[in-house]
Design a protein around this motif. Structure first.
Motif, PDB file in Angstrom:
ATOM      1  N   ARG A  67       0.879  -0.839   0.160  1.00 13.87           N
ATOM      2  CA  ARG A  67       0.128   0.099  -0.024  1.00 13.87           C
ATOM      3  C   ARG A  67       1.121   1.206   0.333  1.00 13.87           C
ATOM      4  NH1 ARG A  67      -3.375  -2.736   4.232  1.00 13.87           N
ATOM      5  NH2 ARG A  67      -5.541  -3.775   3.795  1.00 13.87           N
ATOM      6  N   ALA A  68       1.497   1.753   1.079  1.00 12.94           N
ATOM      7  CA  ALA A  68       2.467   2.689   1.250  1.00 12.94           C
ATOM      8  C   ALA A  68       3.122   2.692  -0.097  1.00 12.94           C
ATOM      9  CB  ALA A  68       3.697   2.592   2.182  1.00 12.94           C
ATOM     10  N   GLU A  69       3.702   1.482  -0.696  1.00  7.99           N
ATOM     11  CA  GLU A  69       5.118   1.978  -2.206  1.00  7.99           C
ATOM     12  C   GLU A  69       3.571   2.506  -3.149  1.00  7.99           C
ATOM     13  OE1 GLU A  69       7.939  -1.049  -2.415  1.00  7.99           O
ATOM     14  OE2 GLU A  69       6.007  -1.962  -1.084  1.00  7.99           O
ATOM     15  N   ILE A  70       2.460   1.902  -3.005  1.00  8.18           N
ATOM     16  CA  ILE A  70       1.944   2.335  -4.420  1.00  8.18           C
ATOM     17  C   ILE A  70       1.502   3.514  -3.686  1.00  8.18           C
ATOM     18  CG2 ILE A  70      -0.299   1.546  -5.493  1.00  8.18           C
ATOM     19  CD1 ILE A  70       0.271  -1.221  -4.867  1.00  8.18           C
ATOM     20  N   ALA A  71       1.200   3.806  -2.765  1.00  8.67           N
ATOM     21  CA  ALA A  71       0.537   5.657  -2.639  1.00  8.67           C
ATOM     22  C   ALA A  71       1.715   6.133  -3.688  1.00  8.67           C
ATOM     23  CB  ALA A  71       0.314   5.446  -1.718  1.00  8.67           C
ATOM     24  N   ALA A  72       2.804   6.076  -3.073  1.00  4.39           N
ATOM     25  CA  ALA A  72       3.959   6.725  -2.915  1.00  4.39           C
ATOM     26  C   ALA A  72       4.026   7.247  -4.487  1.00  4.39           C
ATOM     27  CB  ALA A  72       5.540   6.711  -1.964  1.00  4.39           C
ATOM     28  N   ALA A  73       4.132   6.021  -5.211  1.00  2.00           N
ATOM     29  CA  ALA A  73       4.090   5.929  -6.652  1.00  2.00           C
ATOM     30  C   ALA A  73       3.484   6.815  -7.048  1.00  2.00           C
ATOM     31  CB  ALA A  73       4.462   4.662  -6.854  1.00  2.00           C
ATOM     32  N   PHE A  74       1.957   6.771  -6.174  1.00  2.00           N
ATOM     33  CA  PHE A  74       0.891   6.812  -7.291  1.00  2.00           C
ATOM     34  C   PHE A  74       0.855   8.222  -7.800  1.00  2.00           C
ATOM     35  CE2 PHE A  74      -2.385   4.408  -9.504  1.00  2.00           C
ATOM     36  CZ  PHE A  74      -1.995   3.178  -9.642  1.00  2.00           C
ATOM     37  N   THR A  75       1.378   9.117  -5.922  1.00  4.49           N
ATOM     38  CA  THR A  75       2.082  10.395  -6.322  1.00  4.49           C
ATOM     39  C   THR A  75       2.703  10.888  -7.020  1.00  4.49           C
ATOM     40  OG1 THR A  75       0.808   9.914  -3.606  1.00  4.49           O
ATOM     41  CG2 THR A  75       2.144  12.362  -3.964  1.00  4.49           C
ATOM     42  N   LYS A  76       4.146  10.501  -6.604  1.00  5.00           N
ATOM     43  CA  LYS A  76       4.884  10.580  -7.467  1.00  5.00           C
ATOM     44  C   LYS A  76       4.349  10.933  -9.177  1.00  5.00           C
ATOM     45  CE  LYS A  76       9.617   9.626  -9.128  1.00  5.00           C
ATOM     46  NZ  LYS A  76      10.913   9.157  -9.290  1.00  5.00           N
ATOM     47  N   VAL A  77       4.000   9.901  -9.673  1.00  6.46           N
ATOM     48  CA  VAL A  77       3.354   9.734 -11.412  1.00  6.46           C
ATOM     49  C   VAL A  77       2.708  10.967 -11.446  1.00  6.46           C
ATOM     50  CG1 VAL A  77       1.965   8.901 -12.765  1.00  6.46           C
ATOM     51  CG2 VAL A  77       3.754   7.592 -11.759  1.00  6.46           C
ATOM     52  N   HIS A  78       1.683  10.978 -10.890  1.00  6.41           N
ATOM     53  CA  HIS A  78       0.461  12.511 -10.970  1.00  6.41           C
ATOM     54  C   HIS A  78       0.839  13.244 -10.755  1.00  6.41           C
ATOM     55  CE1 HIS A  78      -3.686  13.202 -10.725  1.00  6.41           C
ATOM     56  NE2 HIS A  78      -3.437  14.276 -10.584  1.00  6.41           N
ATOM     57  N   GLY A  79       1.489  14.118  -9.851  1.00  6.67           N
ATOM     58  CA  GLY A  79       2.919  15.061  -9.975  1.00  6.67           C
ATOM     59  C   GLY A  79       2.974  15.788 -11.250  1.00  6.67           C
ATOM     60  N   GLU A  80       4.145  14.373 -11.848  1.00  8.99           N
ATOM     61  CA  GLU A  80       4.986  14.433 -12.601  1.00  8.99           C
ATOM     62  C   GLU A  80       3.945  14.784 -13.749  1.00  8.99           C
ATOM     63  OE1 GLU A  80       7.412  10.708 -12.860  1.00  8.99           O
ATOM     64  OE2 GLU A  80       9.332  11.874 -11.550  1.00  8.99           O
ATOM     65  N   VAL A  81       3.106  13.848 -14.553  1.00  6.83           N
ATOM     66  CA  VAL A  81       2.505  14.427 -15.214  1.00  6.83           C
ATOM     67  C   VAL A  81       1.647  15.012 -15.703  1.00  6.83           C
ATOM     68  CG1 VAL A  81       0.267  12.911 -16.389  1.00  6.83           C
ATOM     69  CG2 VAL A  81       2.058  11.461 -16.090  1.00  6.83           C
ATOM     70  N   THR A  82       0.657  15.273 -13.982  1.00  8.20           N
ATOM     71  CA  THR A  82      -0.103  16.681 -14.291  1.00  8.20           C
ATOM     72  C   THR A  82      -0.036  17.620 -13.604  1.00  8.20           C
ATOM     73  OG1 THR A  82      -1.114  16.033 -12.295  1.00  8.20           O
ATOM     74  CG2 THR A  82      -1.938  15.119 -14.050  1.00  8.20           C
ATOM     75  N   GLY A  83       1.377  17.788 -13.224  1.00 10.47           N
ATOM     76  CA  GLY A  83       1.711  19.140 -12.418  1.00 10.47           C
ATOM     77  C   GLY A  83       1.536  19.591 -10.744  1.00 10.47           C
ATOM     78  N   ALA A  84       0.227  18.758  -9.707  1.00  7.25           N
ATOM     79  CA  ALA A  84      -0.160  18.586  -8.932  1.00  7.25           C
ATOM     80  C   ALA A  84       0.654  18.399  -7.691  1.00  7.25           C
ATOM     81  CB  ALA A  84      -1.244  17.912  -8.578  1.00  7.25           C
ATOM     82  N   PRO A  85       0.972  19.000  -6.837  1.00  5.42           N
ATOM     83  CA  PRO A  85       1.315  18.446  -6.056  1.00  5.42           C
ATOM     84  C   PRO A  85       1.264  17.936  -5.280  1.00  5.42           C
ATOM     85  CG  PRO A  85       0.495  21.196  -5.854  1.00  5.42           C
ATOM     86  CD  PRO A  85      -0.216  20.454  -6.651  1.00  5.42           C
TER      87      PRO A  85
END
Length: 129
Positions: free
Chosen positions: A18-36
């Motif tokens: 869970r924690a690894e996936i949440a961190a990875a999704f946070t990183k990907v989402h931010g990189e792709v969309t510019g979201a903090p």
């Protein structure tokens, strides 16, 4: 704003990471969309192994529904889906062909976070359409 909801059968690698996936999704989402990163939310729901079906047949593969602000281009949504799938599979070892990811776009005006109704993605200075 982005809210990623995972539904996974008991024993799924998604639940074990869970924690690894949440961190990875946070990183990907931010990189792709510019979201903090503070905007990205993930939750995980564990279900019995006979609770997910495809074509009327039980499947043991987990699923993810992501709510994102509308207004992103087809290319940006594709990059987001591919980045999320790559991260998920790299962490869990799940085969890309077995997972399912669904993005649902909603207007920023339909979301309140921190007591503030969000702007539309097109009106957010840091957002990538």
């Amino acid at each position: 704003m982005p809210y990623y909801q995972f539904t996974a059968p008991t024993g799924s690698a998604v639940l074990a990471h869970r924690a690894e996936i949440a961190a990875a999704f946070t990183k990907v989402h931010g990189e792709v969309t510019g979201a903090p990163s503070a905007y990205v939310q993930c939750s995980f729901t564990e279900v019995s192994p006979d609770s997910i079906f495809t074509a009327g047949e039980p499947t043991s593969a987990p699923r993810m529904v992501g709510l994102i602000r509308e207004g992103r281009t087809k290319e940006t949504r594709g990059k987001l889906l591919n980045g999320l799938a790559d991260a998920w599979c790299a962490i869990t070892g799940d085969a890309r062909e077995e997972i399912a990811l669904f993005l649902v776009e909603i207007p920023g005006a339909n979301v309140m976070e921190g007591g503030v109704i969000l702007p539309e993605a097109s009106e957010d200075p840091g957002a990538i359409a």
